[in-house]
Design a protein around this motif. Structure first.
Motif, mmCIF file in Angstrom:
data_model
loop_
_atom_site.group_PDB
_atom_site.id
_atom_site.type_symbol
_atom_site.label_atom_id
_atom_site.label_comp_id
_atom_site.label_asym_id
_atom_site.label_seq_id
_atom_site.Cartn_x
_atom_site.Cartn_y
_atom_site.Cartn_z
ATOM 1 N N LEU A 186 0.852 -1.252 -0.029
ATOM 2 C CA LEU A 186 0.063 -0.075 -0.039
ATOM 3 C C LEU A 186 0.952 1.161 -0.195
ATOM 4 O O LEU A 186 0.471 2.275 -0.089
ATOM 5 N N ARG A 227 -13.419 -7.778 8.480
ATOM 6 C CA ARG A 227 -14.198 -6.967 9.749
ATOM 7 C C ARG A 227 -15.345 -7.978 10.313
ATOM 8 O O ARG A 227 -15.493 -7.811 11.422
ATOM 9 N N VAL A 235 -9.146 -3.483 -2.968
ATOM 10 C CA VAL A 235 -10.219 -2.491 -2.199
ATOM 11 C C VAL A 235 -11.533 -3.340 -2.067
ATOM 12 O O VAL A 235 -12.283 -3.327 -0.829
ATOM 13 N N PHE A 236 -12.044 -4.156 -3.005
ATOM 14 C CA PHE A 236 -13.301 -4.691 -2.855
ATOM 15 C C PHE A 236 -12.801 -5.989 -2.709
ATOM 16 O O PHE A 236 -13.270 -6.962 -3.221
ATOM 17 N N GLU A 264 -17.102 -7.814 2.126
ATOM 18 C CA GLU A 264 -16.211 -7.105 1.142
ATOM 19 C C GLU A 264 -15.708 -5.880 1.609
ATOM 20 O O GLU A 264 -14.828 -5.331 1.259
ATOM 21 N N LEU A 265 -16.583 -5.227 2.652
ATOM 22 C CA LEU A 265 -16.193 -3.865 3.086
ATOM 23 C C LEU A 265 -15.361 -3.714 4.465
ATOM 24 O O LEU A 265 -15.683 -4.753 5.521
ATOM 25 N N GLY A 266 -14.909 -2.751 4.849
ATOM 26 C CA GLY A 266 -14.118 -2.432 5.981
ATOM 27 C C GLY A 266 -13.105 -3.248 6.701
ATOM 28 O O GLY A 266 -13.027 -3.362 7.948
ATOM 29 N N HIS A 267 -12.426 -3.932 5.751
ATOM 30 C CA HIS A 267 -11.249 -4.802 6.353
ATOM 31 C C HIS A 267 -10.145 -3.851 6.997
ATOM 32 O O HIS A 267 -9.934 -2.722 6.556
ATOM 33 N N LYS A 302 1.583 -1.537 4.965
ATOM 34 C CA LYS A 302 1.717 -0.122 4.870
ATOM 35 C C LYS A 302 3.337 0.478 5.289
ATOM 36 O O LYS A 302 3.860 1.247 5.630
ATOM 37 N N PRO A 354 -5.540 3.596 -2.520
ATOM 38 C CA PRO A 354 -6.288 3.187 -1.514
ATOM 39 C C PRO A 354 -5.778 3.605 -0.155
ATOM 40 O O PRO A 354 -6.430 4.132 0.745
ATOM 41 N N LEU A 355 -4.319 3.836 -0.106
ATOM 42 C CA LEU A 355 -3.700 4.455 1.070
ATOM 43 C C LEU A 355 -4.339 5.681 1.704
ATOM 44 O O LEU A 355 -4.652 5.702 2.854
ATOM 45 N N ASN A 406 -7.552 4.979 2.923
ATOM 46 C CA ASN A 406 -7.465 4.268 4.093
ATOM 47 C C ASN A 406 -7.328 5.046 5.519
ATOM 48 O O ASN A 406 -7.593 4.646 6.517
ATOM 49 N N ILE A 407 -6.397 6.085 5.053
ATOM 50 C CA ILE A 407 -6.069 6.918 6.568
ATOM 51 C C ILE A 407 -6.700 7.992 6.847
ATOM 52 O O ILE A 407 -6.379 8.877 7.694
ATOM 53 N N ASN A 454 -18.474 3.781 -1.467
ATOM 54 C CA ASN A 454 -18.139 2.087 -1.093
ATOM 55 C C ASN A 454 -16.545 1.732 -1.413
ATOM 56 O O ASN A 454 -15.838 0.954 -0.679
ATOM 57 N N PHE A 455 -16.147 2.312 -2.401
ATOM 58 C CA PHE A 455 -14.557 1.956 -2.725
ATOM 59 C C PHE A 455 -13.626 2.488 -1.376
ATOM 60 O O PHE A 455 -12.899 2.112 -0.958
ATOM 61 N N ARG A 493 -14.769 2.787 1.468
ATOM 62 C CA ARG A 493 -15.144 2.113 2.921
ATOM 63 C C ARG A 493 -14.653 0.599 2.771
ATOM 64 O O ARG A 493 -14.378 -0.268 3.642
ATOM 65 N N GLY A 494 -13.899 0.341 1.257
ATOM 66 C CA GLY A 494 -13.477 -0.938 1.182
ATOM 67 C C GLY A 494 -12.515 -1.286 2.484
ATOM 68 O O GLY A 494 -12.546 -2.181 2.977
ATOM 69 N N LEU A 495 -11.394 -0.272 2.390
ATOM 70 C CA LEU A 495 -10.322 -0.458 3.556
ATOM 71 C C LEU A 495 -10.468 0.464 4.721
ATOM 72 O O LEU A 495 -9.567 0.817 5.260
ATOM 73 N N ASN A 496 -11.659 0.966 4.764
ATOM 74 C CA ASN A 496 -11.868 2.092 5.867
ATOM 75 C C ASN A 496 -13.402 2.069 6.180
ATOM 76 O O ASN A 496 -14.170 3.170 5.696
ATOM 77 N N ALA A 497 -13.788 1.259 7.091
ATOM 78 C CA ALA A 497 -15.085 1.277 7.495
ATOM 79 C C ALA A 497 -15.800 2.201 8.340
ATOM 80 O O ALA A 497 -16.740 2.885 8.126
#
Lengths: 122, 218
Positions: free
Chosen positions: A36, A74, A88-89, A98-101, A107, B151-152, B155-156, B180-181, B183-187
């Motif tokens: 990332l 998640r 991302v998905f 699919e979301l919020g992992h 990093k 994404p980074l 994500n942050i 949604n994209f 939120r993919g790596l950032n709920a």
């Protein structure tokens, strides 16, 4: 191009470590970077070469290794590395969420080791 | 001889960023790092915010740009304190630059400090500048796949402003897809569709700012 700033920071640490260990010559440096962190190894190598040219560090080798992305689901907590580049998905292989992992790794940006010439006079 | 040296390459930046965090905590200042591509509307968002919340908060701006002080002039016209950093080609702000800029500002009594980063979706995400929150702006003319491609940064970020919603009828941009994209790596990312130009959706952003400011003040 953040690789240039990163190479500058890298060189500052290398010079400090060389001084600490009393070594006159750097043979190689190993850098590990998370997927990332969007490091382009060629761009980092070019920056490193440009900044060391005509210095005592000229000719030193820069080795890089990418650290794969590891996510934690998640919903169920399963840890996994997305296979597709569309991470991302990335659906969880265990439950399909699919979301919020959470990003467990991917990093990072750190030096793993330096290979130095034996210190002189010790 | 091989010497194991496990050191974060950006440790020098991180050290100064920690110094800045202590300084902002001491002064009770909410610091926000505003990031986006060039032209997404960061400066217009600041002009609106600085004007609309002028009676509620004392605010200042650190402007990062490769060249010119055009943006600092624009935000200073609202009456807020503004300092320009020209990075002379650097594609992001570093914490040392922000620390230097802070010395040009009167931080006493300041409620909110906005740090407008250089327009770029990649590099600013790598360098902390002492902020409490990273805020990303994405305009609807840029495409709703940007969070997926970069994404980074998403994500942050604590909040994502989807700007220029007044142009939605003319572009293929799905607010839902972009959200949604992100939120993919950032709920937890908060998404605010806004049009700074048409002054739409800003109240939700202002409420978020008020809450973040209250949380910082304790």
């Amino acid at each position: 191009m953040h690789e240039l700033s990163i190479a500058q920071s890298l060189l500052a640490i290398i010079r400090e470590e060389m001084q600490k260990h009393g070594s006159p010559r750097l043979i190689s440096v190993k850098v590990r970077h998370g997927r990332l962190s969007a490091i382009v190894p060629d761009a980092l190598a070019m920056s490193f070469e440009a900044l060391t040219m005509d210095t005592a560090l000229a000719g030193a080798r820069l080795d890089t290794e990418e650290i794969p992305l590891v996510l934690a689901c998640r919903a169920c907590g399963t840890k996994f590395s997305p296979e597709s580049s569309d991470y991302v998905f990335a659906p969880c292989p265990a439950c399909g969420e699919e979301l919020g992992h959470t990003v467990v790794s991917g990093k990072e940006l750190y030096i793993e080791y330096l290979e130095l010439d034996e210190a002189q006079g010790t | 001889m091989q010497i194991p040296v496990i050191r974060n390459i950006l440790e020098a930046n991180a050290r100064v960023s920690d110094d800045l965090k202590r300084l902002f905590a001491e002064k009770g200042i909410l610091a926000l790092n505003l990031m986006s591509s060039p032209g997404a509307g960061k400066t217009t968002l600041l002009e609106r915010t600085l004007t609309d919340l002028a009676s509620e908060f004392s605010m200042a701006v650190i402007e990062g740009d490769l060249q010119t002080d055009n943006d600092a002039q624009r935000v200073a016209a609202t009456g807020a304190q503004a300092v320009q950093i020209n990075t002379e080609g650097g594609c992001h702000l570093t914490s040392a630059q922000v620390l230097a800029a802070c010395k040009e500002l009167n931080l006493d009594g300041l409620d909110i400090l906005f740090i407008e980063n250089v327009g770029n979706l990649v590099c600013p995400a790598e360098f902390d500048v002492g902020e409490d929150h990273k805020i990303t702006l994405l305009s609807v003319t840029e495409g709703d796949d940007k969070p997926e491609k970069y994404p980074l940064m998403f994500n942050i970020s604590s909040a994502l402003l989807l700007n220029k919603t007044d142009l939605l009828p003319y572009v293929d941009f799905s607010l839902e897809r972009a959200s949604n994209f992100a939120r993919g790596l950032n709920a937890d990312i908060k998404v605010f569709p806004v049009s700074c130009r048409a002054r739409e959706g800003l109240d939700a952003w202002y409420d978020w700012l008020r809450a973040a400011r209250a949380a910082k003040k304790g």
